[in-house]
Design an enzyme around this catalytic site. Structure first.
Site, short mmCIF file in Angstrom:
data_model
loop_
_atom_site.label_atom_id
_atom_site.label_comp_id
_atom_site.label_asym_id
_atom_site.label_seq_id
_atom_site.Cartn_x
_atom_site.Cartn_y
_atom_site.Cartn_z
N ASN A 43 0.81 -1.17 0.11
CA ASN A 43 -0.02 0.24 -0.13
C ASN A 43 0.87 1.18 -0.05
O ASN A 43 0.41 2.50 0.06
CB ASN A 43 -0.91 -0.05 1.24
CG ASN A 43 -1.85 -0.83 1.45
OD1 ASN A 43 -2.55 -1.49 0.07
ND2 ASN A 43 -2.39 -1.51 2.44
N HIS A 131 -15.40 -1.33 2.71
CA HIS A 131 -14.38 -1.99 3.64
C HIS A 131 -15.07 -2.63 4.68
O HIS A 131 -15.96 -2.05 5.30
CB HIS A 131 -13.35 -0.92 3.78
CG HIS A 131 -12.06 -1.77 4.45
ND1 HIS A 131 -11.89 -1.51 5.69
CD2 HIS A 131 -10.86 -2.22 3.84
CE1 HIS A 131 -10.71 -2.06 6.00
NE2 HIS A 131 -10.16 -2.46 5.05
N GLU A 175 -16.95 4.36 -0.92
CA GLU A 175 -15.30 4.39 -1.07
C GLU A 175 -15.07 5.32 -2.08
O GLU A 175 -15.90 5.29 -3.17
CB GLU A 175 -14.59 3.12 -0.85
CG GLU A 175 -14.35 2.45 0.25
CD GLU A 175 -13.73 1.05 0.32
OE1 GLU A 175 -13.02 0.97 -0.44
OE2 GLU A 175 -14.17 0.23 0.88
N SER A 179 -11.18 -1.20 -2.84
CA SER A 179 -9.85 -2.02 -2.33
C SER A 179 -9.87 -3.24 -3.23
O SER A 179 -8.42 -3.66 -3.43
CB SER A 179 -9.73 -2.16 -0.84
OG SER A 179 -10.79 -2.44 -0.26
N ASP A 205 -14.83 7.34 1.79
CA ASP A 205 -13.52 6.64 2.43
C ASP A 205 -12.53 6.87 1.27
O ASP A 205 -12.66 6.00 0.11
CB ASP A 205 -13.79 5.44 2.86
CG ASP A 205 -12.46 4.75 3.61
OD1 ASP A 205 -11.33 5.15 3.19
OD2 ASP A 205 -12.62 3.60 4.16
N HIS A 208 -7.76 4.49 -0.43
CA HIS A 208 -6.84 4.03 -1.31
C HIS A 208 -6.50 5.37 -2.46
O HIS A 208 -5.75 4.94 -3.37
CB HIS A 208 -7.44 3.05 -2.17
CG HIS A 208 -7.43 1.67 -1.40
ND1 HIS A 208 -6.33 0.87 -0.90
CD2 HIS A 208 -8.50 1.01 -0.84
CE1 HIS A 208 -6.79 -0.24 -0.20
NE2 HIS A 208 -7.79 -0.06 -0.03
N LYS A 239 -1.33 4.12 4.12
CA LYS A 239 -1.01 3.73 2.61
C LYS A 239 -0.11 4.65 1.95
O LYS A 239 0.94 4.78 2.51
CB LYS A 239 -2.42 3.27 2.40
CG LYS A 239 -2.90 2.20 2.96
CD LYS A 239 -4.49 2.01 2.46
CE LYS A 239 -4.89 0.70 3.17
NZ LYS A 239 -6.36 0.79 3.42
C1 LIG Z 1 -6.89 0.15 4.75
C2 LIG Z 1 -8.32 0.72 4.57
C3 LIG Z 1 -8.96 1.23 6.04
C4 LIG Z 1 -8.27 1.04 7.35
O1 LIG Z 1 -7.29 1.72 7.35
P1 LIG Z 1 -6.21 1.48 8.51
O2 LIG Z 1 -5.50 2.79 8.81
O3 LIG Z 1 -5.37 0.40 7.78
O4 LIG Z 1 -6.74 0.95 9.74
C5 LIG Z 1 -10.13 1.71 5.77
N1 LIG Z 1 -10.65 1.76 4.75
C6 LIG Z 1 -10.26 1.22 3.38
C7 LIG Z 1 -11.00 1.34 2.37
C8 LIG Z 1 -9.18 0.45 3.57
O5 LIG Z 1 -8.69 0.13 2.43
#
Ligand SMILES: *Cc1c(COP(=O)(O)O)cnc(C)c1O
Length: 404
Positions: A43, A131, A175, A179, A205, A208, A239
């Site tokens: 990531n 997610h 999102e 992901s 969210d 990514h 990430k």
């Molecule tokens: C990785 C991820 C998370 C979690 O984030 P962390 O900081 O690793 O806990 C939340 N939402 C999505 C879409 C993710 O890919």
């Protein structure tokens, strides 16, 4: 057989047993089991976590000096710090919002925001493929929730037409870059729906997409021109940002509600000040990473082309799937790639819908051209083998239809 053993045996039989691999990092490579493999499951999208020069110049900087390794307490007790306040101020202004609030991780943010805001008279409408952290957030919320088919905004619109008037507030949760399929949301369309239904709030969210998309690296909301229109703009720092933690950009009043009611914020020790200062250090340099973003986009397009007809066509980002279908076949393919020097993890149900087990390529800007070329040739070779040996071969897109 005791209960724990029974659980493990069942997982093993279903091809779903997970383990924690021991690996070491070396730039774009990882060292695992005595082998040096190209990391295609990272990531670290911009290659910043691998940049020792950045770490060094941060540690030598004024802002790092005097920062503690622990906040020793929740933000609400004695764990607040100037680094947090300064970073939140920049997050809010860069993202075009009144306020921002840091969380310890994306998981904390996604399990801590909706349960704090949505009450039983409200409604949450979430994309089917959001997610796991958002799903856990939904489960903790008093509000009823429904999931709409992935990226099916017509269905979402119909749901809003029938349901919106019967609820206080309606949170639409998506999102920006997904992901597992690497496809993207169409945020302007969602903003349009928000304008039609005055009680709708948009929660996006960008885990990514932050750092990777948009001219200044501010995510898909920047790229699609709707930064200020997203009510709850969540991003993670673990990430592309090469750090740890997460943020939400929102209104001042929503932030105040979160400070009062978000349990992962209230009842957990805050991020270490040193790490917050590092996140801020990286954040300020995101705008200048255009070359990395361009290279990543170029690699992604090339790989999606190689995997066209095998799942690659669903991707609109640096995450490109090869959708295989069965669990075992996917694991075998991952093993074959590993023998050729490529580290790419198989993703199986329940992380993805049943029958859509896949190899998930997650690209980074610092992959060397030569190795990337070798990857493409290897994939073409494996596709050839697959076609000639698999009697059950069916179009890999078959499993892609949504569950409902
Ligand atoms: C990785 C991820 C998370 C979690 O984030 P962390 O900081 O690793 O806990 C939340 N939402 C999505 C879409 C993710 O890919």
């Amino acid at each position: 057989m005791n209960d724990d053993q029974a659980i493990l045996v069942k997982l093993q039989a279903e091809g779903r047993l997970r383990t924690i691999p021991l690996i070491r990092h070396d730039g774009p490579w990882i060292l695992a089991g005595g082998n040096r493999l190209l990391n295609l499951s990272s990531n670290d999208y911009l290659g910043l976590a691998a940049r020792a020069d950045w770490t060094r110049s941060f540690l030598d900087s004024e802002e790092a000096r005097g920062c503690r390794f622990s906040s020793s307490s929740s933000r609400l007790l004695t764990g607040n710090c100037e680094a947090c306040e300064a970073f939140e101020a920049d997050l809010a202004s860069d993202l075009g919002h009144e306020a921002a609030l840091l969380f310890n991780s994306g998981y904390h943010a996604n399990t801590g925001i909706l349960p704090a805001l949505a009450g039983k008279h409200d409604l949450i409408l979430a994309d089917k493929l959001v997610h796991a952290s958002l799903i856990d957030g939904l489960r903790l919320t008093e509000a009823p929730y429904k999931r709409f088919r992935h990226n099916d905004y017509d269905q979402l619109e119909r749901l809003l037409e029938t349901e919106a008037k019967d609820h206080g507030r309606v949170f639409v949760v998506v999102e920006s870059v997904y992901s597992m399929d690497g496809d993207t949301a169409e945020l302007p369309r969602l903003v349009g729906l928000k304008r039609r239904f005055p009680n709708v709030l948009l929660y996006v969210d960008e885990a990514h997409a932050i750092g990777v998309r948009g001219r200044r690296g501010l995510g898909l909301a920047e790229e699609q021109g709707c930064l200020p229109d997203v009510d709850f703009l969540v991003g993670t720092l673990g990430k592309a940002l090469a750090s740890m933690g997460a943020y939400v950009a929102c209104s001042k009043m929503a932030r105040e509600v979160l400070v009062n009611k978000s349990r992962p914020l209230i009842f957990s020790t805050a991020l270490p000040p040193l790490l917050v200062a590092w996140s801020h250090f990286v954040w300020r340099r995101l705008g200048a990473m255009e070359a990395e973003r361009r290279r990543l986009a170029h690699l992604a397009q090339t790989l999606a082309e190689t995997l066209r007809g095998w799942g690659g066509e669903t991707s609109r980002s640096h995450i490109v799937p090869w959708i295989v279908g069965g669990n075992e076949a996917t694991v075998r393919l991952a093993d074959a790639l590993r023998r050729k020097g490529f580290y790419c993890l198989p993703v199986r149900p329940p992380t993805v819908p049943l029958g859509t087990a896949r190899l998930r390529f997650s690209l980074t800007a610092h992959l060397p051209d030569e190795d990337f070329g070798r990857l493409r040739r290897t994939l073409e070779e494996l596709q050839g083998n697959w076609r000639s040996t698999s009697v059950e071969f069916q179009s890999p897109s078959r499993g892609m239809s949504n569950l409902e």
